[in-house]
Design a protein around this motif. Sequence first.
Motif, PDB file in Angstrom:
ATOM      1  N   ASP A  10       0.852  -1.190   0.000  1.00  0.00           N
ATOM      2  CA  ASP A  10       0.000   0.000   0.000  1.00  0.00           C
ATOM      3  C   ASP A  10       0.892   1.246   0.000  1.00  0.00           C
ATOM      4  OD1 ASP A  10      -1.723   2.070   0.432  1.00  0.00           O
ATOM      5  OD2 ASP A  10      -2.783   1.107   2.092  1.00  0.00           O
ATOM      6  N   ASN A  11       0.666   2.117  -0.968  1.00  0.00           N
ATOM      7  CA  ASN A  11       1.551   3.278  -1.101  1.00  0.00           C
ATOM      8  C   ASN A  11       1.541   4.179   0.132  1.00  0.00           C
ATOM      9  OD1 ASN A  11      -0.947   4.364  -1.549  1.00  0.00           O
ATOM     10  ND2 ASN A  11      -0.670   4.593  -3.757  1.00  0.00           N
ATOM     11  N   ASP A  29      -1.485   7.928 -10.862  1.00  0.00           N
ATOM     12  CA  ASP A  29      -2.600   7.520 -11.721  1.00  0.00           C
ATOM     13  C   ASP A  29      -3.425   6.524 -10.913  1.00  0.00           C
ATOM     14  OD1 ASP A  29      -4.205   6.787 -13.833  1.00  0.00           O
ATOM     15  OD2 ASP A  29      -2.673   5.603 -14.853  1.00  0.00           O
ATOM     16  N   TYR A 268      -2.506  -4.522 -19.772  1.00  0.00           N
ATOM     17  CA  TYR A 268      -2.919  -3.963 -18.482  1.00  0.00           C
ATOM     18  C   TYR A 268      -4.006  -2.935 -18.762  1.00  0.00           C
ATOM     19  CZ  TYR A 268      -2.121  -3.048 -13.556  1.00  0.00           C
ATOM     20  OH  TYR A 268      -2.259  -2.981 -12.200  1.00  0.00           O
ATOM     21  N   THR A 270      -5.374  -0.255 -17.662  1.00  0.00           N
ATOM     22  CA  THR A 270      -5.283   1.208 -17.552  1.00  0.00           C
ATOM     23  C   THR A 270      -3.893   1.703 -17.965  1.00  0.00           C
ATOM     24  OG1 THR A 270      -4.701   0.874 -15.270  1.00  0.00           O
ATOM     25  CG2 THR A 270      -6.995   1.389 -15.712  1.00  0.00           C
ATOM     26  N   LYS A 272      -0.896   3.470 -19.572  1.00  0.00           N
ATOM     27  CA  LYS A 272      -0.757   4.758 -20.249  1.00  0.00           C
ATOM     28  C   LYS A 272       0.423   4.687 -21.231  1.00  0.00           C
ATOM     29  CE  LYS A 272      -4.056   6.457 -17.758  1.00  0.00           C
ATOM     30  NZ  LYS A 272      -4.429   5.233 -17.065  1.00  0.00           N
ATOM     31  N   PHE A 295       1.272   4.715  -7.883  1.00  0.00           N
ATOM     32  CA  PHE A 295       0.250   3.785  -8.415  1.00  0.00           C
ATOM     33  C   PHE A 295       0.784   3.279  -9.759  1.00  0.00           C
ATOM     34  CE2 PHE A 295      -2.189   6.850  -5.874  1.00  0.00           C
ATOM     35  CZ  PHE A 295      -3.056   6.039  -5.159  1.00  0.00           C
ATOM     36  N   GLY A 297       1.131   0.546 -11.630  1.00  0.00           N
ATOM     37  CA  GLY A 297       0.496  -0.341 -12.629  1.00  0.00           C
ATOM     38  C   GLY A 297       1.508  -1.216 -13.325  1.00  0.00           C
ATOM     39  N   CYS A 298       1.553  -1.111 -14.637  1.00  0.00           N
ATOM     40  CA  CYS A 298       2.505  -1.973 -15.355  1.00  0.00           C
ATOM     41  C   CYS A 298       3.821  -1.250 -15.614  1.00  0.00           C
ATOM     42  CB  CYS A 298       1.886  -2.529 -16.624  1.00  0.00           C
ATOM     43  SG  CYS A 298       1.440  -1.288 -17.810  1.00  0.00           S
ATOM     44  N   THR A 300       4.668   2.128 -16.572  1.00  0.00           N
ATOM     45  CA  THR A 300       4.923   3.088 -17.659  1.00  0.00           C
ATOM     46  C   THR A 300       5.861   4.209 -17.202  1.00  0.00           C
ATOM     47  OG1 THR A 300       2.676   2.602 -18.355  1.00  0.00           O
ATOM     48  CG2 THR A 300       3.747   4.466 -19.417  1.00  0.00           C
ATOM     49  N   ASP A 316       3.303  -0.361  -6.181  1.00  0.00           N
ATOM     50  CA  ASP A 316       1.959  -0.864  -6.503  1.00  0.00           C
ATOM     51  C   ASP A 316       1.581  -1.923  -5.484  1.00  0.00           C
ATOM     52  OD1 ASP A 316       0.128  -0.532  -9.289  1.00  0.00           O
ATOM     53  OD2 ASP A 316      -0.396  -2.181  -7.962  1.00  0.00           O
ATOM     54  N   VAL A 317       0.290  -1.929  -5.181  1.00  0.00           N
ATOM     55  CA  VAL A 317      -0.197  -2.862  -4.172  1.00  0.00           C
ATOM     56  C   VAL A 317      -0.371  -4.266  -4.770  1.00  0.00           C
ATOM     57  CG1 VAL A 317      -2.672  -2.460  -4.563  1.00  0.00           C
ATOM     58  CG2 VAL A 317      -1.854  -2.952  -2.249  1.00  0.00           C
TER      59      VAL A 317
HETATM   60  C1  SAM Z   1      -4.838   3.229 -13.030  1.00  0.00           C
HETATM   61  S1  SAM Z   1      -3.713   1.983 -12.593  1.00  0.00           S
HETATM   62  C2  SAM Z   1      -2.141   2.698 -13.012  1.00  0.00           C
HETATM   63  C3  SAM Z   1      -1.737   2.422 -14.434  1.00  0.00           C
HETATM   64  C4  SAM Z   1      -0.353   2.927 -14.773  1.00  0.00           C
HETATM   65  N1  SAM Z   1      -0.301   4.353 -14.899  1.00  0.00           N
HETATM   66  C5  SAM Z   1       0.172   2.288 -16.050  1.00  0.00           C
HETATM   67  O1  SAM Z   1       0.447   2.979 -17.048  1.00  0.00           O
HETATM   68  O2  SAM Z   1       0.276   1.070 -16.053  1.00  0.00           O
HETATM   69  C6  SAM Z   1      -3.787   2.095 -10.845  1.00  0.00           C
HETATM   70  C7  SAM Z   1      -2.870   1.161 -10.097  1.00  0.00           C
HETATM   71  O3  SAM Z   1      -2.907   1.511  -8.720  1.00  0.00           O
HETATM   72  C8  SAM Z   1      -2.703   0.342  -7.966  1.00  0.00           C
HETATM   73  N2  SAM Z   1      -3.164   0.620  -6.586  1.00  0.00           N
HETATM   74  C9  SAM Z   1      -4.430   0.694  -6.128  1.00  0.00           C
HETATM   75  N3  SAM Z   1      -4.439   0.967  -4.820  1.00  0.00           N
HETATM   76  C10 SAM Z   1      -3.145   1.096  -4.429  1.00  0.00           C
HETATM   77  C11 SAM Z   1      -2.504   1.372  -3.190  1.00  0.00           C
HETATM   78  N4  SAM Z   1      -3.199   1.610  -2.081  1.00  0.00           N
HETATM   79  N5  SAM Z   1      -1.154   1.422  -3.166  1.00  0.00           N
HETATM   80  C12 SAM Z   1      -0.426   1.179  -4.279  1.00  0.00           C
HETATM   81  N6  SAM Z   1      -0.993   0.905  -5.487  1.00  0.00           N
HETATM   82  C13 SAM Z   1      -2.327   0.875  -5.573  1.00  0.00           C
HETATM   83  C14 SAM Z   1      -3.485  -0.724  -8.711  1.00  0.00           C
HETATM   84  O4  SAM Z   1      -2.987  -2.026  -8.403  1.00  0.00           O
HETATM   85  C15 SAM Z   1      -3.237  -0.320 -10.171  1.00  0.00           C
HETATM   86  O5  SAM Z   1      -2.158  -1.038 -10.697  1.00  0.00           O
END
Ligand code: SAM
Length: 461
Positions: A10-11, A29, A268, A270, A272, A295, A297-298, A300, A316-317
Motif C-alpha cells: 500500500d503506497n 494515476d 494492463y 489502464t 498509459k 500507483f 500499474g505496469c 509506464t 503498486d499494491v
Molecule cells: C490506473 S492503474 C495505473 C496504471 C499505470 N499508470 C500504467 O500505465 O500502467 C492504478 C494502479 O494503482 C494500484 N493501486 C491501487 N491501490 C493502491 C494502493 N493503495 N497502493 C499502491 N498501489 C495501488 C493498482 O494495483 C493499479 O495497478
Amino acid sequence: MEVNSIYEGDNLEIMSKFPDKSVDLMYADPPFYTNKRFEIIWKDGAEKRAFEDRWAGGIEHYTAWMEPRLRECHRLLKNTGSFYLHCDYHASAHLRILLDKIFGESNFRNEIIWKRKTGRGETQHKSKQFGVCTDYILFYSKSKDSKFNSQFKPVSEADDEYKEYVKKFYTHIDKEGRKFQIDNLASPSPRPNLTYEYKGYKPPAYGWAIEKEKMEQWDKEGRLWFPANKKGRIRRKRFLDELKGQPIQNLWDDIQPISSQSNERLGYPTQKPVALLERMIVTSSDKGDLVLDPFCGCGTTIVAAQKLGRKWIGIDVSPTACKLMQKRLRKEFSVSVHIIRGEVDLNYVKKLAPFEFQNWVITDKFLGKVSERKVGDMGIDGFTPQVLGGYPIQVKQSPDVGRNVVDNFETAMRRIGKKKGYIVAFSFGKGAIEEVARIKNAGELDIILRTVQELLDGRVD
Ligand SMILES: C[S@@+](CC[C@H](N)C(=O)[O-])C[C@H]1O[C@@H](n2cnc3c(N)ncnc32)[C@H](O)[C@@H]1O
C-alpha cells in the motif's frame, strides 16, 4: 528509500517511511472513481482476472481514501518538485479542491487535458450527451521555485498548416539562403537606458528591446534587418531553421492512447503510453532526478524515467503488477530490478485481492501455473510444476473449508486422472479433514489440505 526499485504494498504505508523533500517529480494515476470493474487480460491470454475500481461509499469515500496519500506525495516532494495527478471527469473536480487545499491554490499550474480516445468517443447512437474522449491531469508544483523546461511541438514539413504559415511569414531569404521573418525590436514600455541611435537609425519612441552590446552582437551574427531608408526601424530576423516549434499548451491531443495495435501494449487495462510520461518527465525534471509513481500499474512511468536517465521508484499494491513491471524492465533495458515487499504474513495474505491470492499460492509458493481457464469449472485453480507431478491445486481464500469442497475436488481429480492434489485455505473444518482421511483410506487418491500458515512456514510438499 531504495531508488530504482519496485515497492510492493500500500503506497500510504510505503511512502510514510520515505524522508521529506526527497523526490523531484511524482505522477499518480490512481484507480478512478468510475464504479467499473475491469477485466485484466494479460497478453499471453493466461490470466483473465477482475480489476476492481469500485467505491461503494461514494465520492466522499474516494476522496477520504485519496487525501492521506496526496498529503504524503506533497510531503515527499522537494521545493523544486512537481506533481501530476491523472484522473477523469468522475472525480476531477473533487480532486482539484483537495489538491488546492494540500498544495495551495497558488501552486496549481495547469489542468492538462489529454485526448485519450480518437474517433467518436463513447457516445452511443442515441445517447443524450456528448462523447467523452479526454482525461485530466492536474499539475501542481511544490513552490514557485519548481523546475519547468518548456516543451515545443516539433513542426512537420508535411503539415499543411505549417506550409501555409511558412509561406505567409518567412518571406525573406538571406545571403546564405536561410529563410527568415522580420520581427519587432522596439521595447513595449519606456526604457530610457535602451534609447540609443544605432548605425544612424533612430530609436523607437520607448527605446529598443535590447542593450547596445546585444545589438552589436546580433549585428555581427547577421540577426538584424536594416531598412534601406534610414528613417525606418531596425528589426530582428527570426530564422526558419531556428524555429523550435509551437510551445506545448494544456491540450495534449498529439499523444496516442494505447490501442489494441500498440507495440507497447501489455494488456494492463489502464496502461498509459510512455510518450505521455516522457512529456511530464522532461518538463519537470532533469537527468539524474528522482521520479516516483505511487500507483505504478505496469510500470509506464518507470520505463519512461529509465529511458530518460532519471532515477525512479515504482509502488503498486498488486504483486502481479509488480512482477509485470520487473519483467518489462528486464525485457526493455536488460536490467534486473529488485521488488521490495513489506512483511508477508497472514494479515498481508488475507488482504490480497482474490486473483492475487491465487497467484501468490500457485506461482509464488508452489512455483506452479495458474489454470488458463477454470478446468471445466471444477474448481481447479492451477497445477504444481510438471516436473513435480503437475498436480491440481484448489485455492480458497476462506477459513473453515468443509466436506463439500473436498468432495467436488475429488470428482475433479478423478475426471482429469490425477492421483494427488492440494487444497489451500486459511483453515479446514472437521468434515473436510475426515473426508480426506476416508478417501486416503480407500487407497486411491491423496488429497493434501494445506493451510496458508503452513505455506508461510515453507510447507508446500
Ligand atoms: C490506473 S492503474 C495505473 C496504471 C499505470 N499508470 C500504467 O500505465 O500502467 C492504478 C494502479 O494503482 C494500484 N493501486 C491501487 N491501490 C493502491 C494502493 N493503495 N497502493 C499502491 N498501489 C495501488 C493498482 O494495483 C493499479 O495497478
